[in-house]
Scaffold this active site. Structure first.
Site, PDB file in Angstrom:
ATOM      1  CB  SER A 256      -7.019  10.842 -10.812  1.00 57.86           C
ATOM      2  OG  SER A 256      -6.986  11.314  -8.924  1.00 57.86           O
ATOM      3  CB  SER A 258      -6.723  11.400  -5.397  1.00 51.74           C
ATOM      4  OG  SER A 258      -6.238  10.655  -5.482  1.00 51.74           O
ATOM      5  CE  LYS A 312      -0.482   3.120  -4.944  1.00 54.77           C
ATOM      6  NZ  LYS A 312      -1.236   1.705  -3.829  1.00 54.77           N
ATOM      7  CG  ASN A 333      -0.692   5.344  -0.060  1.00 57.84           C
ATOM      8  OD1 ASN A 333       0.101   5.395   0.586  1.00 57.84           O
ATOM      9  ND2 ASN A 333      -2.447   5.624  -0.269  1.00 57.84           N
ATOM     10  CG  ASP A 348      -2.753   1.864  -0.463  1.00 55.13           C
ATOM     11  OD1 ASP A 348      -3.643   3.035  -0.881  1.00 55.13           O
ATOM     12  OD2 ASP A 348      -2.175   1.453  -1.914  1.00 55.13           O
ATOM     13  CB  ALA A 373       1.517  -9.785  -8.278  1.00 56.36           C
ATOM     14  N   GLY A 374       0.474  -6.270  -7.366  1.00 57.50           N
ATOM     15  CA  GLY A 374       1.041  -4.748  -7.304  1.00 57.50           C
ATOM     16  C   GLY A 374       0.987  -4.289  -6.304  1.00 57.50           C
ATOM     17  CB  ALA A 376      -2.895  -1.751  -5.324  1.00 61.22           C
ATOM     18  CD  GLU A 399      10.219 -15.020 -12.194  1.00 58.42           C
ATOM     19  OE1 GLU A 399      11.466 -15.297 -11.409  1.00 58.42           O
ATOM     20  OE2 GLU A 399      10.252 -16.546 -12.433  1.00 58.42           O
ATOM     21  CG  MET A 436      -8.198   1.157 -13.129  1.00 58.20           C
ATOM     22  SD  MET A 436      -6.712   1.467 -13.616  1.00 58.20           S
ATOM     23  CE  MET A 436      -6.167   1.592 -11.471  1.00 58.20           C
TER      24      MET A 436
END
Length: 519
Positions: A256, A258, A312, A333, A348, A373-374, A376, A399, A436
């Site tokens: 990261s 951040s 999250k 977030n 976000d 599908a998360g 973010a 699903e 990533m």
């Protein structure tokens, strides 16, 4: 401001390289640790003469260690070899400190070592976990820390143990309170990615010393940051018990940027604040034991944190308040600690949409493909629908994506069967971890060049590496791209406003993050 020391560890196989590294480390450290267990060629006459010169010219303290492999050293050493080194080596004439394991001290060397070194560190290491009998280990080490020549508690206790979750470092950190009451100087270190926070915050809580590497290639223990990071990014010697603490909460924090972003903002505003990475597996335990003012086990000025993969959505169950945007997205977030309440927000969505609109323009009616599908992905879908874009979500697990259909009414397509080109889409967004640097995903991509032909814009939310494989695939078919750093900076700027009420120094934050990515 605190009185702690930064010690830079130096390890090399030959005397010339060893001396060169010591010379470099002496320019930035308070203490330089000489790892003699690394040396295979000592050339003692040259080595000792140069050590004396370096010590005098730099007004630096030198600490010597000679560790066996089982204690974190670089080679196998017999007990006799270690005893011979400490009893008969002339190294003591050119250094200030000796750092020995307790079994060496017990070989009737305590009086001898105290006679020849200014001070002695008594060390214990556990490279598997934080031992349950930590207090007993501390007691055994501290009993031996009295300098018999002066009858004063002048020697130092060091305990380093592997942290496998952020909360593992708590017992080491709390030990400092006992040490202060007993006037026993202590170096507590939780090793590994999950223990980095103890290295950063230790000095502010009274730790005698913290250890750092000269550069990222020369770390001598798990989780060791570079001295430059400790000084320039985290400003560890400027922190004290009143410093405001913010952080990143994620399962993995190693890649990261951040901390560079947010600490640049705090530095710009001259705030007594620091942003620290917390590698967290068990979120419930972290919130209960380290965050929530009603239940936390440590008294510190924790004010807020960013939260990312994979926490999250789960974080929402521990919050006292969730703002409307976060509630609609179904993911948080950003958490602000206000009084004894935990407040949740989502930056976000705005952070995502701002760079996209700057690059693409009006999104009304735009056909957008979102991969993922998360949390973010949910923020992207929310922001895109708010701008009246037409969104299709591509997922590997249909699903998992059912909630997206229920909450946003979007069309879902299964990636397993997706072989058609994406030319019917104006914008393609990657909101998955594919690409990533962490997790071995760097060479993965959400779409190939062949699939991206005819796409108007490709937006990859992954920011490390700076240029992902997806972006390279897009360039092969001349599709314009946006990297994840743009979103990262935009959402971080909004977090700063929530936490501090101040406008974020976006230019300085961007430069700090880019510098880290390019280093």
């Amino acid at each position: 401001m605190n009185n702690g020391k930064i010690c830079v560890s130096v390890c090399a196989e030959n005397a010339n390289e060893f001396l060169e590294k010591i010379e470099q480390a002496a320019k930035i450290a308070d203490v330089v640790e000489l790892r003699f267990d690394c040396l295979k060629q000592t050339e003692p006459e040259i080595l000792f003469k140069e050590l004396k010169r370096i010590r005098q010219n730099n007004q630096i303290e030198l600490l010597v260690t000679f560790r066996p492999k089982e204690q974190g050293g670089k080679r196998d050493l017999s007990f006799d070899e270690r005893i011979y080194f400490w009893r008969d080596s002339h190294i003591y004439e050119f250094v200030d400190w000796g750092d020995v394991e307790l079994e060496i001290k017990k070989h009737d060397l305590d009086g001898y070592l105290n006679a020849i070194y200014n001070r002695v560190i008594y060390s214990a290491h556990d490279f598997f976990n934080v031992p349950a009998n930590l207090e007993l280990i501390y007691e055994e080490l501290s009993l031996e820390s009295v300098n018999k020549n002066t009858n004063k508690q002048s020697n130092v206790v060091k305990i380093a143990a592997q942290a496998n979750d952020a909360t593992d470092g708590l017992s080491l950190f709390k030990l400092m309170e006992r040490a202060k009451a007993e006037k026993q100087e202590l170096i507590p270190i939780a090793m590994g990615e999950s223990g980095v926070w103890t290295r950063i915050l230790g000095l502010s809580r009274g730790a005698f010393m913290t250890f750092a590497a000269f550069d990222k290639e020369s770390a001598t223990a798990p989780g060791q940051l570079t001295a430059r990071e400790m000084i320039d990014v985290y400003r560890v010697k400027e922190l004290d018990e009143t410093s405001e603490i913010y952080g990143l909460v994620a399962e993995s924090v190693a890649y990261s940027v951040s901390p560079q972003l947010h600490n640049a903002a705090f530095k710009f505003h001259k705030m007594n604040a620091v942003y620290v990475p917390f590698a967290v597996k068990n979120l419930e335990e972290f919130i209960r034991r380290m965050v929530n003012p009603k239940t936390r086990e440590i008294d510190w000025n924790f004010r807020g944190f960013s939260i990312t993969i994979p926490h999250k959505i789960e974080i929402m169950k521990y919050l006292d308040f969730v703002d409307e945007t976060a509630r609609k997205i179904g993911a948080v977030n950003t958490v602000k600690i206000e009084g004894d309440k935990l407040l949740g927000f989502n930056t976000d969505a705005d952070g995502f949409i701002e760079p996209l609109e700057n690059a693409y323009g009006d999104l009304s009616g735009a056909r957008v493909a979102v991969f993922g599908a998360g949390g973010a992905a949910r923020a992207c879908v929310y922001a895109l629908q708010r701008e009246n874009a037409n969104v299709t979500v591509f997922v590997r697990n249909s699903e998992k994506a059912k909630s997206l259909v229920v909450d946003f009414g979007v069309e879902i397509q299964d990636l397993q069967s997706q072989i058609e080109p994406l030319e019917n889409f104006d914008v393609v967004v990657n909101a998955t971890p594919l690409g990533m640097k962490k997790g071995g995903l760097e060479n993965e991509t959400a779409a190939t060049a062949e699939q991206l032909k005819g796409v108007g814009l490709v937006y990859d939310l992954v920011y490390n590496p700076f240029e992902t494989r997806l972006m390279r695939e897009a360039s092969l078919v001349f599709a314009p791209t946006i990297g994840g750093l743009a979103m990262l900076v935009a959402q971080a700027a909004a977090q700063q406003k929530i936490w501090t009420g101040k406008d974020a120094p976006v230019k300085e934050m961007s430069a700090a993050a880019l510098g880290k990515l390019q280093s």
